[in-house]
Design an enzyme around this catalytic site. Structure first.
Site, PDB file in Angstrom:
ATOM      1  N   LYS A 272     -21.792  -4.718   0.106  1.00  0.00           N
ATOM      2  CA  LYS A 272     -21.702  -3.904  -1.111  1.00  0.00           C
ATOM      3  C   LYS A 272     -23.086  -3.402  -1.541  1.00  0.00           C
ATOM      4  O   LYS A 272     -23.604  -3.788  -2.592  1.00  0.00           O
ATOM      5  CB  LYS A 272     -21.024  -4.696  -2.226  1.00  0.00           C
ATOM      6  CG  LYS A 272     -19.544  -4.955  -1.935  1.00  0.00           C
ATOM      7  CD  LYS A 272     -18.849  -5.641  -3.095  1.00  0.00           C
ATOM      8  CE  LYS A 272     -17.343  -5.689  -2.903  1.00  0.00           C
ATOM      9  NZ  LYS A 272     -16.886  -6.236  -1.625  1.00  0.00           N
TER      10      LYS A 272
ATOM     11  N   ASP B 110      -7.641   1.132   5.859  1.00  0.00           N
ATOM     12  CA  ASP B 110      -7.024  -0.128   5.454  1.00  0.00           C
ATOM     13  C   ASP B 110      -5.886   0.232   4.509  1.00  0.00           C
ATOM     14  O   ASP B 110      -6.111   0.794   3.439  1.00  0.00           O
ATOM     15  CB  ASP B 110      -8.068  -0.994   4.743  1.00  0.00           C
ATOM     16  CG  ASP B 110      -7.498  -2.262   4.128  1.00  0.00           C
ATOM     17  OD1 ASP B 110      -6.267  -2.375   4.014  1.00  0.00           O
ATOM     18  OD2 ASP B 110      -8.278  -3.134   3.743  1.00  0.00           O
TER      19      ASP B 110
ATOM     20  N   ASP C 263      -4.611  -5.250   9.088  1.00  0.00           N
ATOM     21  CA  ASP C 263      -4.324  -4.354   7.966  1.00  0.00           C
ATOM     22  C   ASP C 263      -4.639  -2.891   8.256  1.00  0.00           C
ATOM     23  O   ASP C 263      -4.454  -2.045   7.384  1.00  0.00           O
ATOM     24  CB  ASP C 263      -5.161  -4.756   6.737  1.00  0.00           C
ATOM     25  CG  ASP C 263      -4.721  -6.076   6.139  1.00  0.00           C
ATOM     26  OD1 ASP C 263      -3.560  -6.453   6.350  1.00  0.00           O
ATOM     27  OD2 ASP C 263      -5.543  -6.710   5.459  1.00  0.00           O
TER      28      ASP C 263
END
Length: 366
Positions: A157, A215, A106
């Site tokens: 995260k 991306d 990607d």
């Protein structure tokens, strides 16, 4: 040098483009998206590429062929069902060399793979992850390193108080074949979650690159990647085509309006009187634009027809689409292949119209 590209996903975030195009071969500027990755790999000495495919694999093969047009030897492996990044790697085991690259399909990037490979050899690593610094790493996973570049920890995260580095994985790995011993045949696995944490303290290193990385799996990133290619922000072969004026217009284009850089206008396009195309626009082959129309920050794919008095901004128009007079399409909206809009439609706010849908005059004011 050998590379394995994982490109088996469905590309759901790019629908409706990926409803009719397999994700790896969605058109980007002047070639299939994965073509930019193949060019980049070849420039760093890769001569053999294995494509790990899944969804619409036959369509990928049909577009890419044997890889000769990209200067590489290309082969394909097709997962019987989704196996994750680790499972897909194990599935390709029989084709892999003692050392190889593994890449997320990607990504648009110009990171220095040659330097990454050199560091991998110098450290005697089992795996070297390309890392890239980002302004806000909170939506990604942090990768912490020691002073000698060994990976010590992954933080998914992270909260604000956990951010002590801005390096995230760039989805490009140099791997030794011994890494495959950590995976079981036929079982779904994630190399990022199931393999790399087990290699911490056992030959896992990070290479921090300073090049371009994105991306492009969403419409806004697809458009930004397009603009960055047109303007040379990312190093690609398109830069020589665009030249110092950041414009490439095919010799047979009929233009009664204006084309403003940055812009790429392919063969067979026709632009009506008093229309303005650019900046940051791609018109693929055979696009027709009526008079008094403005197109900016947009991609219009092959064979689409845009009426008179239209405004297109920040949008993607699929191949063969028909947009009637006085339509407005903006706000990261995406029209799929063969969509037909009657006159005076407004398509905005990220609307996605799927292939073949037909709307009457004034039928949508979104």
């Amino acid at each position: 040098m050998q590379a394995l590209i994982l490109a088996g996903g469905e590309g759901t975030r790019l629908r409706p483009l990926t409803t009719t195009y397999p994700k790896p071969v969605v058109p980007l500027v002047d070639r299939p998206f994965i073509g930019f990755m193949l060019d980049w790999l070849r420039s760093h000495g890769v001569d053999e590429v294995i494509m790990g495919c899944g969804h619409m694999a036959d369509g990928v093969r049909a577009v890419l062929g044997d890889g000769s047009r990209f200067g590489v030897k290309l082969s394909f492996v097709e997962e019987p069902h989704p196996l994750g990044t680790g499972g897909a790697l194990k599935f390709a085991e029989d084709l892999l060399d003692e050392r190889f690259l593994m890449l997320n399909g990607d990504v648009l990037t110009d990171l220095d793979l040659t330097a990454q490979l050199a560091q991998h050899s110098a450290t005697g690593a089992r795996a070297t992850l390309a890392l890239t610094p980002v302004e806000d790493p909170s939506a990604y996973g942090l990768v912490r390193l020691t002073g000698d570049r060994q990976v010590t920890e992954f933080v998914e995260k992270p909260s604000a108080d956990q951010i002590d580095t801005n390096n995230i994985s760039a989805g490009a790995y140099v791997l030794e074949r011994s890494v495959l011993e950590l995976l079981e045949p036929g079982k779904p696995a994630s190399i990022e979650r199931d393999v790399f944490p087990r290699l911490v303290g056992d030959g896992l290193y990070g290479y921090v690159g300073e090049g371009y990385w994105m991306d492009i799996g969403t419409p806004d990133r697809y458009l930004q990647g397009t603009f960055d290619i047109l303007e040379g922000t990312v190093a690609t072969e398109v830069s020589s085509r665009m030249g110092s004026g950041f414009a490439s217009v095919a010799d047979d284009v009929e233009c009664a309006g204006r084309i403003i850089p940055s812009a790429l206008v392919e063969s067979g396009c026709r632009i009506g009187a008093h229309s303005r195309v650019g900046g940051r626009v791609v018109l693929e082959r055979g696009v027709t634009v009526g008079g008094h129309t403005t197109i900016e920050r947009a991609v219009v794919l092959e064979g689409a027809t845009i009426g008179s008095g239209c405004t297109l901004s920040g949008c993607i128009v699929g191949p063969g689409a028909l947009i009637g007079d006085e339509c407005h399409v903006d706000g990261l909206s995406v029209l799929g292949q063969g969509v037909s809009l009657g006159a005076r439609n407004i398509v905005s706010n990220g609307a996605r119209i799927f292939p073949g849908v037909s709307l009457p005059d004034g039928g949508l004011r979104f």
